[in-house]
Each structure stands twice: as structure tokens, then as C-alpha cells.
Design an enzyme around this catalytic site. Sequence first.
Site, short mmCIF file in Angstrom:
data_model
loop_
_atom_site.label_atom_id
_atom_site.label_comp_id
_atom_site.label_asym_id
_atom_site.label_seq_id
_atom_site.Cartn_x
_atom_site.Cartn_y
_atom_site.Cartn_z
N GLU A 54 0.81 -1.23 0.00
CA GLU A 54 0.00 0.00 0.00
C GLU A 54 0.84 1.27 0.00
O GLU A 54 1.86 1.36 0.68
CB GLU A 54 -0.90 -0.01 1.24
CG GLU A 54 -1.92 1.11 1.26
CD GLU A 54 -3.08 0.77 2.19
OE1 GLU A 54 -4.12 0.31 1.69
OE2 GLU A 54 -2.93 0.96 3.41
N LYS A 56 0.63 4.85 1.34
CA LYS A 56 -0.16 5.50 2.39
C LYS A 56 0.73 6.50 3.12
O LYS A 56 1.71 6.11 3.75
CB LYS A 56 -0.64 4.39 3.34
CG LYS A 56 -1.41 4.81 4.56
CD LYS A 56 -1.74 3.54 5.34
CE LYS A 56 -2.63 3.78 6.52
NZ LYS A 56 -2.93 2.50 7.22
N LYS A 116 -8.09 2.77 -3.03
CA LYS A 116 -8.49 2.62 -1.62
C LYS A 116 -9.16 3.92 -1.22
O LYS A 116 -8.53 4.96 -1.10
CB LYS A 116 -7.24 2.35 -0.76
CG LYS A 116 -7.52 2.09 0.71
CD LYS A 116 -7.57 0.61 1.01
CE LYS A 116 -7.73 0.33 2.49
NZ LYS A 116 -6.45 0.27 3.20
N GLU A 165 -14.77 -5.00 2.08
CA GLU A 165 -14.14 -5.09 3.41
C GLU A 165 -15.19 -5.25 4.50
O GLU A 165 -16.16 -4.50 4.55
CB GLU A 165 -13.34 -3.81 3.65
CG GLU A 165 -12.70 -3.71 5.01
CD GLU A 165 -11.89 -2.43 5.16
OE1 GLU A 165 -10.96 -2.22 4.36
OE2 GLU A 165 -12.20 -1.64 6.06
N ASN A 186 -10.86 -6.72 7.76
CA ASN A 186 -9.99 -5.71 8.34
C ASN A 186 -9.74 -6.07 9.80
O ASN A 186 -10.67 -6.17 10.59
CB ASN A 186 -10.65 -4.32 8.23
CG ASN A 186 -9.66 -3.20 8.51
OD1 ASN A 186 -8.65 -3.41 9.18
ND2 ASN A 186 -9.95 -2.02 8.01
N GLU A 216 -6.52 -7.78 6.05
CA GLU A 216 -6.04 -6.39 5.95
C GLU A 216 -5.73 -5.81 7.33
O GLU A 216 -6.42 -6.09 8.29
CB GLU A 216 -7.13 -5.49 5.34
CG GLU A 216 -7.75 -5.99 4.05
CD GLU A 216 -8.95 -5.14 3.65
OE1 GLU A 216 -9.10 -4.02 4.15
OE2 GLU A 216 -9.76 -5.62 2.86
N SER A 217 -4.70 -4.97 7.38
CA SER A 217 -4.31 -4.21 8.59
C SER A 217 -3.63 -5.05 9.65
O SER A 217 -4.01 -6.19 9.91
CB SER A 217 -5.51 -3.52 9.25
OG SER A 217 -6.02 -2.53 8.43
#
Length: 259
Positions: A54, A56, A116, A165, A186, A216-217
Site C-alpha cells: 500500500e 499511504k 483505496k 471489506e 480488516n 487487511e491491517s
Amino acid sequence: MNILDKIIIDKKREVILKKSIIPVSQLEASVFFGKQTISLSQNLRESNSGIIAEHKRRSPSKSVINNNFTVEEVVKGYENAGACGISVLTDGKYFGGSLDDLLLARASVNIPLLRKEFIVDEYQILEAKAHGADLILLIAAVLTREEIKSLSEFAKSLDLEVLLEVHNQEELEKSIMPTLDMIGVNNRNLKTFEVSLDFSKELASQIPDDFVKVSESGISSIEAIQELKPYGYKGFLIGENFMKTDNAGQAAVDFISQL
């Protein structure tokens, strides 16, 4: 009001403003609008690593992560590292991103790009297509079942893939439909920002095998990925872990080669 509610209120205002400035016809005239999309779901199915890296700059929970790289440096580094796809944050107010980041990423690499974004309107899907995205993110926490259906169908009509998500079973149950390609869990609770891989583990068995499973995350180690693979996860979205280093591309190379 939690941070997610605030973001969505701001996003709806932003979309109304943008619609008044840039007509749909202008988006449809983009050079990327007719571009063949590249499938992230297929890449993930065929990959051993499953890394979605990603771009970010900052986040509401961490403020500034890294402002020192150009988009081009980051995404080329990710592509060279062997990432399956790249997620590009385009929200300005909370994440320091923009649609220009997506455009620059598209001009720099030839792997799938995810826009995103907090998508609440078909207009944002047209923007994604016009700026070179291959897929979009829909967040179950902020959309009704009808909205997920209509937005995912619209994305499909533009040949874009859809990553949905979810954070819990309720969101998952209301969302499952054939117009999705990937379902992402997530691991960060968007209301409290608490992170736990248990979210992914608990929901894994509820996700039908028709969808590629993405976690994710909060994924910052090889061990975390090895822990999640037996649960059927094929994709792993990693942003902060690479972006907080001095060289995001090199961090991705080191990580993926260890995998």
C-alpha cells in the site's frame, strides 16, 4: 460520532462538490477509461506470497507515516519486489492521498491497482476507472446491502474488480453476493482502532470459497501471514509496515523474499 462517521459525512460533501466541477463525460474521456483491467483476484490465486502493498502517507490513527517518497519510487519498488497488486489511498483529508497518486502509480507500473477510498457514490467508481484503477474497495460498515449491490454491479459494468471489506459476521452476512471478487477482513476495528488477527481467523470459515480471502491491517510479520494461510487467506494487505521505513520498495523486497 466515531472517525468513520466523520469521514463518510466529509466524503459525501466532497463528492457533491466534485460532481459540480468535473462532469461524468470528462471522466469517460480519460485515456485510461478503455484500458483493459488487470485481475488482482487471479494474481492472488496464483501467488505464493499474496502481498498487496500500500501507498499511504498518513492515517487518522498514526498521523504522518511517511512523506519522503514519491509515488513513483514507492510503486516501482513494490512492483520490483513482486507484489501481487498495489493499494493507493486517494482520500486527502484523513490519509494525505489523492487521485493524482493513482494516476502516477498507473503511469509507473503494470500490476493491479486498487483505489483505496471510502466509496459512497457511483461517481467515485467512474473516477477510479478514469485514473487507471483495476479494482475498487467497498466498506460494508458504511453501506447498506442495496448500496453494496448497486455499487458492485456498477463497478462490474466498467470491468473493475471489487474487494469488499468487513469487520464482523453481521457485515459479512449482509454483503455476500456474486458481484464481489474478494472479501477482505480488516483486523483493525475502525471505531476503536484496536488491531487483532482474531478478526480474520474468526470470519475465515464464514467466507464462501468463491471469493478470494484477503486479510487487511496489522500484518507486520512473516509469522502473521503463516498464521493466517491455513485459514484460507490468499491476500495480505500491508501498508504501514513498508511505508514507515526509509525505503518502502526495499522493505517489500526483504519481506517477500523471506516469505
